[in-house]
Motif scaffolding. Structure first.
Motif, PDB file in Angstrom:
ATOM      1  N   LYS A  62      38.538 -45.908 -27.089  1.00  0.00           N
ATOM      2  CA  LYS A  62      39.853 -46.298 -26.609  1.00  0.00           C
ATOM      3  C   LYS A  62      40.479 -45.175 -25.795  1.00  0.00           C
ATOM      4  O   LYS A  62      39.976 -44.045 -25.765  1.00  0.00           O
ATOM      5  CB  LYS A  62      40.756 -46.688 -27.775  1.00  0.00           C
ATOM      6  N   ARG A  63      41.589 -45.481 -25.148  1.00  0.00           N
ATOM      7  CA  ARG A  63      42.287 -44.494 -24.315  1.00  0.00           C
ATOM      8  C   ARG A  63      42.569 -43.233 -25.107  1.00  0.00           C
ATOM      9  O   ARG A  63      42.979 -43.279 -26.259  1.00  0.00           O
ATOM     10  CB  ARG A  63      43.606 -45.074 -23.799  1.00  0.00           C
ATOM     11  N   GLY A  64      42.364 -42.093 -24.452  1.00  0.00           N
ATOM     12  CA  GLY A  64      42.628 -40.812 -25.097  1.00  0.00           C
ATOM     13  C   GLY A  64      41.442 -40.229 -25.824  1.00  0.00           C
ATOM     14  O   GLY A  64      41.504 -39.103 -26.312  1.00  0.00           O
ATOM     15  N   LYS A  65      40.354 -41.012 -25.901  1.00  0.00           N
ATOM     16  CA  LYS A  65      39.157 -40.530 -26.581  1.00  0.00           C
ATOM     17  C   LYS A  65      37.956 -40.622 -25.645  1.00  0.00           C
ATOM     18  O   LYS A  65      37.931 -41.428 -24.727  1.00  0.00           O
ATOM     19  CB  LYS A  65      38.894 -41.336 -27.851  1.00  0.00           C
ATOM     20  N   VAL A  66      36.971 -39.774 -25.898  1.00  0.00           N
ATOM     21  CA  VAL A  66      35.738 -39.785 -25.121  1.00  0.00           C
ATOM     22  C   VAL A  66      34.557 -39.820 -26.077  1.00  0.00           C
ATOM     23  O   VAL A  66      34.676 -39.448 -27.246  1.00  0.00           O
ATOM     24  CB  VAL A  66      35.624 -38.546 -24.197  1.00  0.00           C
ATOM     25  N   CYS A  67      33.437 -40.265 -25.583  1.00  0.00           N
ATOM     26  CA  CYS A  67      32.240 -40.355 -26.408  1.00  0.00           C
ATOM     27  C   CYS A  67      31.573 -38.991 -26.534  1.00  0.00           C
ATOM     28  O   CYS A  67      31.464 -38.232 -25.562  1.00  0.00           O
ATOM     29  CB  CYS A  67      31.270 -41.365 -25.795  1.00  0.00           C
ATOM     30  N   HIS A  68      31.114 -38.697 -27.740  1.00  0.00           N
ATOM     31  CA  HIS A  68      30.393 -37.451 -28.001  1.00  0.00           C
ATOM     32  C   HIS A  68      29.188 -37.780 -28.872  1.00  0.00           C
ATOM     33  O   HIS A  68      29.302 -38.475 -29.884  1.00  0.00           O
ATOM     34  CB  HIS A  68      31.299 -36.447 -28.717  1.00  0.00           C
ATOM     35  N   ALA A  69      28.017 -37.307 -28.466  1.00  0.00           N
ATOM     36  CA  ALA A  69      26.808 -37.526 -29.252  1.00  0.00           C
ATOM     37  C   ALA A  69      26.565 -36.326 -30.165  1.00  0.00           C
ATOM     38  O   ALA A  69      26.614 -35.179 -29.719  1.00  0.00           O
ATOM     39  CB  ALA A  69      25.618 -37.748 -28.327  1.00  0.00           C
ATOM     40  N   ASP A  70      26.321 -36.605 -31.452  1.00  0.00           N
ATOM     41  CA  ASP A  70      26.072 -35.501 -32.385  1.00  0.00           C
ATOM     42  C   ASP A  70      24.626 -35.023 -32.252  1.00  0.00           C
ATOM     43  O   ASP A  70      23.885 -35.478 -31.370  1.00  0.00           O
ATOM     44  CB  ASP A  70      26.387 -35.931 -33.823  1.00  0.00           C
ATOM     45  N   LYS A  71      24.215 -34.126 -33.121  1.00  0.00           N
ATOM     46  CA  LYS A  71      22.879 -33.539 -33.017  1.00  0.00           C
ATOM     47  C   LYS A  71      21.767 -34.574 -33.173  1.00  0.00           C
ATOM     48  O   LYS A  71      20.661 -34.396 -32.670  1.00  0.00           O
ATOM     49  CB  LYS A  71      22.727 -32.435 -34.079  1.00  0.00           C
ATOM     50  N   GLN A  72      22.084 -35.631 -33.911  1.00  0.00           N
ATOM     51  CA  GLN A  72      21.090 -36.697 -34.087  1.00  0.00           C
ATOM     52  C   GLN A  72      21.141 -37.719 -32.944  1.00  0.00           C
ATOM     53  O   GLN A  72      20.394 -38.692 -32.943  1.00  0.00           O
ATOM     54  CB  GLN A  72      21.325 -37.421 -35.415  1.00  0.00           C
ATOM     55  N   GLY A  73      22.035 -37.496 -31.996  1.00  0.00           N
ATOM     56  CA  GLY A  73      22.159 -38.398 -30.865  1.00  0.00           C
ATOM     57  C   GLY A  73      23.019 -39.606 -31.134  1.00  0.00           C
ATOM     58  O   GLY A  73      23.087 -40.524 -30.314  1.00  0.00           O
ATOM     59  N   LYS A  74      23.701 -39.607 -32.282  1.00  0.00           N
ATOM     60  CA  LYS A  74      24.558 -40.739 -32.631  1.00  0.00           C
ATOM     61  C   LYS A  74      25.910 -40.586 -31.944  1.00  0.00           C
ATOM     62  O   LYS A  74      26.563 -39.546 -32.060  1.00  0.00           O
ATOM     63  CB  LYS A  74      24.744 -40.801 -34.146  1.00  0.00           C
ATOM     64  N   PRO A  75      26.360 -41.627 -31.225  1.00  0.00           N
ATOM     65  CA  PRO A  75      27.635 -41.512 -30.510  1.00  0.00           C
ATOM     66  C   PRO A  75      28.840 -41.757 -31.408  1.00  0.00           C
ATOM     67  O   PRO A  75      28.784 -42.563 -32.335  1.00  0.00           O
ATOM     68  CB  PRO A  75      27.525 -42.619 -29.446  1.00  0.00           C
ATOM     69  N   HIS A  76      29.910 -41.034 -31.150  1.00  0.00           N
ATOM     70  CA  HIS A  76      31.191 -41.299 -31.807  1.00  0.00           C
ATOM     71  C   HIS A  76      32.300 -40.821 -30.888  1.00  0.00           C
ATOM     72  O   HIS A  76      32.064 -40.105 -29.912  1.00  0.00           O
ATOM     73  CB  HIS A  76      31.270 -40.639 -33.180  1.00  0.00           C
ATOM     74  N   CYS A  77      33.520 -41.226 -31.164  1.00  0.00           N
ATOM     75  CA  CYS A  77      34.656 -40.909 -30.294  1.00  0.00           C
ATOM     76  C   CYS A  77      35.426 -39.707 -30.800  1.00  0.00           C
ATOM     77  O   CYS A  77      35.696 -39.584 -32.005  1.00  0.00           O
ATOM     78  CB  CYS A  77      35.601 -42.106 -30.194  1.00  0.00           C
ATOM     79  N   ILE A  78      35.762 -38.827 -29.888  1.00  0.00           N
ATOM     80  CA  ILE A  78      36.605 -37.672 -30.207  1.00  0.00           C
ATOM     81  C   ILE A  78      37.762 -37.637 -29.206  1.00  0.00           C
ATOM     82  O   ILE A  78      37.694 -38.261 -28.144  1.00  0.00           O
ATOM     83  CB  ILE A  78      35.810 -36.342 -30.138  1.00  0.00           C
ATOM     84  N   CYS A  79      38.814 -36.924 -29.553  1.00  0.00           N
ATOM     85  CA  CYS A  79      39.969 -36.837 -28.660  1.00  0.00           C
ATOM     86  C   CYS A  79      39.614 -36.124 -27.362  1.00  0.00           C
ATOM     87  O   CYS A  79      38.910 -35.105 -27.364  1.00  0.00           O
ATOM     88  CB  CYS A  79      41.121 -36.090 -29.342  1.00  0.00           C
ATOM     89  N   GLN A  80      40.089 -36.669 -26.274  1.00  0.00           N
ATOM     90  CA  GLN A  80      39.971 -36.020 -24.976  1.00  0.00           C
ATOM     91  C   GLN A  80      40.800 -34.738 -25.001  1.00  0.00           C
ATOM     92  O   GLN A  80      41.960 -34.742 -25.417  1.00  0.00           O
ATOM     93  CB  GLN A  80      40.498 -36.960 -23.893  1.00  0.00           C
ATOM     94  N   ASP A  81      40.214 -33.641 -24.575  1.00  0.00           N
ATOM     95  CA  ASP A  81      40.962 -32.388 -24.464  1.00  0.00           C
ATOM     96  C   ASP A  81      41.855 -32.480 -23.229  1.00  0.00           C
ATOM     97  O   ASP A  81      41.349 -32.554 -22.108  1.00  0.00           O
ATOM     98  CB  ASP A  81      39.994 -31.210 -24.327  1.00  0.00           C
ATOM     99  N   PRO A  82      43.188 -32.493 -23.387  1.00  0.00           N
ATOM    100  CA  PRO A  82      44.073 -32.621 -22.219  1.00  0.00           C
ATOM    101  C   PRO A  82      43.825 -31.554 -21.158  1.00  0.00           C
ATOM    102  O   PRO A  82      43.969 -31.811 -19.964  1.00  0.00           O
ATOM    103  CB  PRO A  82      45.472 -32.491 -22.830  1.00  0.00           C
ATOM    104  N   ALA A  83      43.431 -30.354 -21.607  1.00  0.00           N
ATOM    105  CA  ALA A  83      43.208 -29.257 -20.662  1.00  0.00           C
ATOM    106  C   ALA A  83      41.939 -29.470 -19.842  1.00  0.00           C
ATOM    107  O   ALA A  83      41.763 -28.834 -18.789  1.00  0.00           O
ATOM    108  CB  ALA A  83      43.129 -27.928 -21.416  1.00  0.00           C
ATOM    109  N   ALA A  84      41.071 -30.371 -20.300  1.00  0.00           N
ATOM    110  CA  ALA A  84      39.806 -30.612 -19.598  1.00  0.00           C
ATOM    111  C   ALA A  84      39.882 -31.814 -18.667  1.00  0.00           C
ATOM    112  O   ALA A  84      38.878 -32.186 -18.053  1.00  0.00           O
ATOM    113  CB  ALA A  84      38.686 -30.811 -20.616  1.00  0.00           C
TER     114      ALA A  84
END
Length: 287
Positions: A62-84
């Motif tokens: 959803k808005r404000g979050k981006v996808c991040h893959a962990d070490k096992q390659g499993k995707p999950h959503c984390i907060c978008q860093d506003p500075a990035a």
């Protein structure tokens, strides 16, 4: 004058919220029309998703979050860093409900995500497009004038769409074109311009039938998530956010359209707000 342009707003910062959606911004004089237009389906090869891990390419956040893959390659959503967030132009600035100007929606919704679970986070929303500025209160006289301009504006939007479709079809459906054609070919139609409210009122009374479909059309354009003949705050937000800087009465107008105060604007309430007679409110015009 009258101008129109289509600007893509689904850059990387919110590619996961609107994977195949563009925002079309139409301005008439000093006013804007914001609507979502489906241009083409975005696939895993889309440039919006290049550089992302394979597991993230079809993973929605959803808005404000981006996808991040962990070490096992499993995707999950984390907060978008506003500075990035990617750099933005001045015209991409937005004003939050905290009366703070953000560089863009990426920064605003990233900030909201980081405040998740707090009162400040729950209260932070997009207020309107553009940098924050003083928005004067809406008087009773001004809110009464608002539907006069809005009705004329909606009619002119459809006329502009129709004229464009004469050269390159695709904006209006065939059913919509047939409906707008009758308005376009009517020699009594008031042409677009900066008209006094007295003339707008006179034209509405004299050529009332020309305004019935444009009012229904705009309701249909907003009623999308889901299509249930009810407009939620979220469905009204894109139109409201684009107009607040130029039409400061739009917030009060929408509030007063909700006659039963259930935080939903039904088709009947919407049409009543624009002066459409009870017998002319017709769900069959929602196309």
């Amino acid at each position: 004058g009258i101008c129109w342009s289509i600007q893509p707003h689904n850059k990387l910062e919110n590619a996961f919220e609107f994977l195949d959606e563009y925002w079309a911004v139409f301005c008439f004089g000093c006013q804007l029309h914001l609507t979502n237009t489906w241009l083409y389906p975005i696939t895993s090869k889309s440039p919006f998703l290049l550089g992302l891990p394979d597991t993230c390419r079809n993973f929605h956040c959803k808005r404000g979050k981006v996808c991040h893959a962990d070490k096992q390659g499993k995707p999950h959503c984390i907060c978008q860093d506003p500075a990035a967030c990617p750099p933005t132009k001045d015209y991409e600035h937005v004003c939050g409900t905290d009366n703070k100007t953000y560089d863009g929606t990426c920064q605003l919704f990233g900030t909201k995500c980081q405040l998740e679970g707090t009162k400040m986070g729950r209260q932070l929303h997009l207020d309107y497009m553009g940098s924050c500025k003083y928005i004067p209160p809406c008087t009773d006289y001004e809110v009464d004038q608002f539907p006069l301009r809005m009705r004329d504006w909606l009619k002119n939007i459809l006329i502009q769409y129709y004229e464009r479709d004469m050269n390159t079809s695709g904006i209006l459906t065939e059913k919509q074109r047939n409906k707008v054609k009758k308005i376009y070919q009517n020699d009594k139609r008031l042409v677009a311009g900066d008209h006094p409210v007295e003339l707008l009122l006179h034209d509405f009374e004299k050529n009332y039938h020309m305004y019935v479909y444009p009012v229904h059309w705009q309701f249909h354009q907003l009623d999308q998530h889901p299509v249930d003949r009810l407009l939620t705050h979220s469905e009204l937000a894109p139109l409201r956010a684009s107009l607040v800087p130029m039409e400061h009465c739009i917030t009060r107008f929408f509030q007063e359209c909700d006659g039963d105060q259930d935080k939903l604007v039904a088709l009947k309430e919407w049409c009543h707000c624009f002066g459409i007679k009870e017998e002319d409110i017709n769900e069959n015009l929602l196309f």
